[in-house]
Design a protein around this motif. Sequence first.
Motif, PDB file in Angstrom:
ATOM      1  N   GLU A 142       0.818  -1.289  -0.113  1.00  0.00           N
ATOM      2  CA  GLU A 142       0.161   0.002  -0.149  1.00  0.00           C
ATOM      3  C   GLU A 142       0.889   1.223   0.005  1.00  0.00           C
ATOM      4  O   GLU A 142       0.450   2.073  -0.680  1.00  0.00           O
ATOM      5  CB  GLU A 142      -0.894  -0.241   1.310  1.00  0.00           C
ATOM      6  N   ILE A 143       1.954   1.372   0.670  1.00  0.00           N
ATOM      7  CA  ILE A 143       2.838   2.340   0.767  1.00  0.00           C
ATOM      8  C   ILE A 143       3.489   2.577  -0.735  1.00  0.00           C
ATOM      9  O   ILE A 143       3.626   3.551  -1.121  1.00  0.00           O
ATOM     10  CB  ILE A 143       3.848   2.078   1.511  1.00  0.00           C
ATOM     11  N   GLU A 144       3.969   1.526  -1.449  1.00  0.00           N
ATOM     12  CA  GLU A 144       4.596   1.568  -2.653  1.00  0.00           C
ATOM     13  C   GLU A 144       3.226   2.313  -3.663  1.00  0.00           C
ATOM     14  O   GLU A 144       3.568   3.108  -4.420  1.00  0.00           O
ATOM     15  CB  GLU A 144       4.699   0.088  -3.203  1.00  0.00           C
ATOM     16  N   THR A 203      -1.223   6.996 -12.639  1.00  0.00           N
ATOM     17  CA  THR A 203      -2.742   6.647 -12.641  1.00  0.00           C
ATOM     18  C   THR A 203      -2.618   5.054 -12.305  1.00  0.00           C
ATOM     19  O   THR A 203      -1.741   4.459 -12.180  1.00  0.00           O
ATOM     20  CB  THR A 203      -3.188   6.731 -14.004  1.00  0.00           C
ATOM     21  N   ALA A 204      -4.009   4.760 -11.848  1.00  0.00           N
ATOM     22  CA  ALA A 204      -4.046   3.334 -11.495  1.00  0.00           C
ATOM     23  C   ALA A 204      -3.461   2.206 -12.433  1.00  0.00           C
ATOM     24  O   ALA A 204      -3.206   1.480 -12.318  1.00  0.00           O
ATOM     25  CB  ALA A 204      -5.394   3.242 -11.075  1.00  0.00           C
ATOM     26  N   LYS A 205      -3.890   2.743 -13.758  1.00  0.00           N
ATOM     27  CA  LYS A 205      -3.307   1.868 -14.866  1.00  0.00           C
ATOM     28  C   LYS A 205      -1.771   1.926 -14.940  1.00  0.00           C
ATOM     29  O   LYS A 205      -1.219   0.776 -15.087  1.00  0.00           O
ATOM     30  CB  LYS A 205      -3.755   2.276 -16.112  1.00  0.00           C
ATOM     31  N   GLU A 206      -1.273   2.933 -14.768  1.00  0.00           N
ATOM     32  CA  GLU A 206       0.371   3.156 -14.848  1.00  0.00           C
ATOM     33  C   GLU A 206       0.822   2.309 -13.453  1.00  0.00           C
ATOM     34  O   GLU A 206       1.827   1.777 -14.004  1.00  0.00           O
ATOM     35  CB  GLU A 206       0.675   4.506 -14.859  1.00  0.00           C
ATOM     36  N   ILE A 207       0.374   2.177 -12.500  1.00  0.00           N
ATOM     37  CA  ILE A 207       0.670   1.831 -11.124  1.00  0.00           C
ATOM     38  C   ILE A 207       0.594   0.092 -11.370  1.00  0.00           C
ATOM     39  O   ILE A 207       1.387  -0.556 -11.075  1.00  0.00           O
ATOM     40  CB  ILE A 207      -0.078   2.241 -10.103  1.00  0.00           C
ATOM     41  N   GLY A 208      -0.558  -0.198 -12.068  1.00  0.00           N
ATOM     42  CA  GLY A 208      -0.754  -1.619 -12.207  1.00  0.00           C
ATOM     43  C   GLY A 208       0.446  -2.080 -13.044  1.00  0.00           C
ATOM     44  O   GLY A 208       0.983  -3.267 -12.823  1.00  0.00           O
ATOM     45  N   ASP A 209       0.797  -1.326 -14.162  1.00  0.00           N
ATOM     46  CA  ASP A 209       1.994  -2.004 -14.974  1.00  0.00           C
ATOM     47  C   ASP A 209       3.151  -1.942 -14.227  1.00  0.00           C
ATOM     48  O   ASP A 209       4.048  -2.894 -14.358  1.00  0.00           O
ATOM     49  CB  ASP A 209       1.857  -0.882 -16.093  1.00  0.00           C
ATOM     50  N   LEU A 210       3.442  -0.789 -13.469  1.00  0.00           N
ATOM     51  CA  LEU A 210       4.728  -0.769 -12.812  1.00  0.00           C
ATOM     52  C   LEU A 210       4.791  -1.923 -11.665  1.00  0.00           C
ATOM     53  O   LEU A 210       5.798  -2.505 -11.491  1.00  0.00           O
ATOM     54  CB  LEU A 210       4.813   0.554 -12.231  1.00  0.00           C
ATOM     55  N   MET A 211       3.645  -2.215 -11.187  1.00  0.00           N
ATOM     56  CA  MET A 211       3.679  -3.448 -10.064  1.00  0.00           C
ATOM     57  C   MET A 211       3.469  -4.722 -10.635  1.00  0.00           C
ATOM     58  O   MET A 211       3.180  -5.643  -9.640  1.00  0.00           O
ATOM     59  CB  MET A 211       2.848  -3.042  -9.040  1.00  0.00           C
ATOM     60  N   SER A 218      -8.918   1.900  -2.456  1.00  0.00           N
ATOM     61  CA  SER A 218     -10.076   1.888  -1.364  1.00  0.00           C
ATOM     62  C   SER A 218      -9.684   1.314   0.115  1.00  0.00           C
ATOM     63  O   SER A 218     -10.073   2.083   0.959  1.00  0.00           O
ATOM     64  CB  SER A 218     -10.966   0.644  -1.875  1.00  0.00           C
ATOM     65  N   ASN A 219      -8.724   0.391   0.146  1.00  0.00           N
ATOM     66  CA  ASN A 219      -8.400   0.430   1.316  1.00  0.00           C
ATOM     67  C   ASN A 219      -7.328   1.219   2.059  1.00  0.00           C
ATOM     68  O   ASN A 219      -7.695   1.308   3.313  1.00  0.00           O
ATOM     69  CB  ASN A 219      -7.493  -1.135   1.334  1.00  0.00           C
ATOM     70  N   ILE A 220      -6.647   1.922   1.276  1.00  0.00           N
ATOM     71  CA  ILE A 220      -5.674   2.879   1.958  1.00  0.00           C
ATOM     72  C   ILE A 220      -6.567   3.991   2.400  1.00  0.00           C
ATOM     73  O   ILE A 220      -6.470   4.590   3.385  1.00  0.00           O
ATOM     74  CB  ILE A 220      -4.814   3.345   0.583  1.00  0.00           C
ATOM     75  N   ASN A 221      -7.728   4.405   1.568  1.00  0.00           N
ATOM     76  CA  ASN A 221      -8.675   5.329   2.161  1.00  0.00           C
ATOM     77  C   ASN A 221      -9.323   5.225   3.395  1.00  0.00           C
ATOM     78  O   ASN A 221      -9.149   6.039   4.144  1.00  0.00           O
ATOM     79  CB  ASN A 221      -9.806   5.617   0.776  1.00  0.00           C
ATOM     80  N   THR A 231       0.534  -5.937 -11.778  1.00  0.00           N
ATOM     81  CA  THR A 231      -0.574  -6.316 -11.131  1.00  0.00           C
ATOM     82  C   THR A 231      -1.890  -5.480 -12.080  1.00  0.00           C
ATOM     83  O   THR A 231      -1.506  -4.585 -13.071  1.00  0.00           O
ATOM     84  CB  THR A 231      -0.951  -5.923  -9.761  1.00  0.00           C
ATOM     85  N   SER A 232      -3.114  -5.685 -11.756  1.00  0.00           N
ATOM     86  CA  SER A 232      -4.171  -5.265 -12.568  1.00  0.00           C
ATOM     87  C   SER A 232      -4.805  -4.102 -11.998  1.00  0.00           C
ATOM     88  O   SER A 232      -4.479  -3.469 -11.074  1.00  0.00           O
ATOM     89  CB  SER A 232      -5.309  -6.166 -12.513  1.00  0.00           C
ATOM     90  N   PHE A 233      -5.537  -3.314 -13.065  1.00  0.00           N
ATOM     91  CA  PHE A 233      -6.120  -2.030 -12.581  1.00  0.00           C
ATOM     92  C   PHE A 233      -7.033  -2.222 -11.409  1.00  0.00           C
ATOM     93  O   PHE A 233      -6.942  -1.299 -10.535  1.00  0.00           O
ATOM     94  CB  PHE A 233      -6.567  -1.445 -13.941  1.00  0.00           C
ATOM     95  N   ARG A 234      -7.589  -3.080 -11.518  1.00  0.00           N
ATOM     96  CA  ARG A 234      -8.716  -3.572 -10.569  1.00  0.00           C
ATOM     97  C   ARG A 234      -8.148  -3.679  -8.977  1.00  0.00           C
ATOM     98  O   ARG A 234      -8.365  -3.406  -8.157  1.00  0.00           O
ATOM     99  CB  ARG A 234      -9.695  -4.773 -10.702  1.00  0.00           C
ATOM    100  N   THR A 235      -6.802  -4.484  -8.916  1.00  0.00           N
ATOM    101  CA  THR A 235      -6.195  -4.547  -7.859  1.00  0.00           C
ATOM    102  C   THR A 235      -5.691  -3.419  -7.220  1.00  0.00           C
ATOM    103  O   THR A 235      -5.628  -3.141  -6.158  1.00  0.00           O
ATOM    104  CB  THR A 235      -4.991  -5.596  -8.153  1.00  0.00           C
TER     105      THR A 235
END
Length: 208
Positions: free
Chosen positions: A149-151, A161-169, A181-184, A171-175
């Motif tokens: 979550e910190i990452e 963006t969520a898509k860019e983060i998904g690509d970097l990590m 949502s959990n962080i909020n 994982t999927s956009f949904r994840t």
Amino acid sequence: MQASIIIADDHPLILRGLNDFLIEKKYNVLASAVNGKEAFDLIESHKPDIAILDIQMPYFTGLEIAEKCKDLDYHTKIILITFEKDETIYKQAKNLGIYGYVLKEFALEEIEHCIDNVIRDIPYFSRELLSSLEVEEAPEELETLTPTEIEVIKYISDNKTAKEIGDLMFTSFRTVEKHKSNINKKLNLTPTKYSLLFWAKENKNHLI
């Protein structure tokens, strides 16, 4: 189609310098104004995509114009340019949904990056502004976040963006959206469009 822009500043030299710079960089500058009333009239008549406004102007300040646009549900995105490094003004700008806040001494260095972010629907606040505000101790809620979550928050603070983060990590956009949502919830943030982005930028120094 290129985003349409109007600019306003009651200092003629700053207005001319900014206008000439944006035109040289091939931005679509529709018009300019020398006070808040003219600026608001231009927003009403042209409905530009972006309005770059000085905060302190005669008749209406940049913040007052932003408030009027918000009340009237105008879609023009407001960027403020100012010498002010004031936490109260910064908080007012956030609450009004301001898209950009650029310090005048760095305007020509930052305005392109700011506009490009705003066009992508990502708010941009001057790093010099954020670093000049009083840095509080790390929020206790930060300790409740997992390393993943910190990452995610680190990437958010870099305007990813969520898509860019998904690509970097890998994982999927949904994840990524689930992580957000959990962080909020853990940070007790109201899940508005940019609440997590502002939190990430304000606390970037605490993200080890």
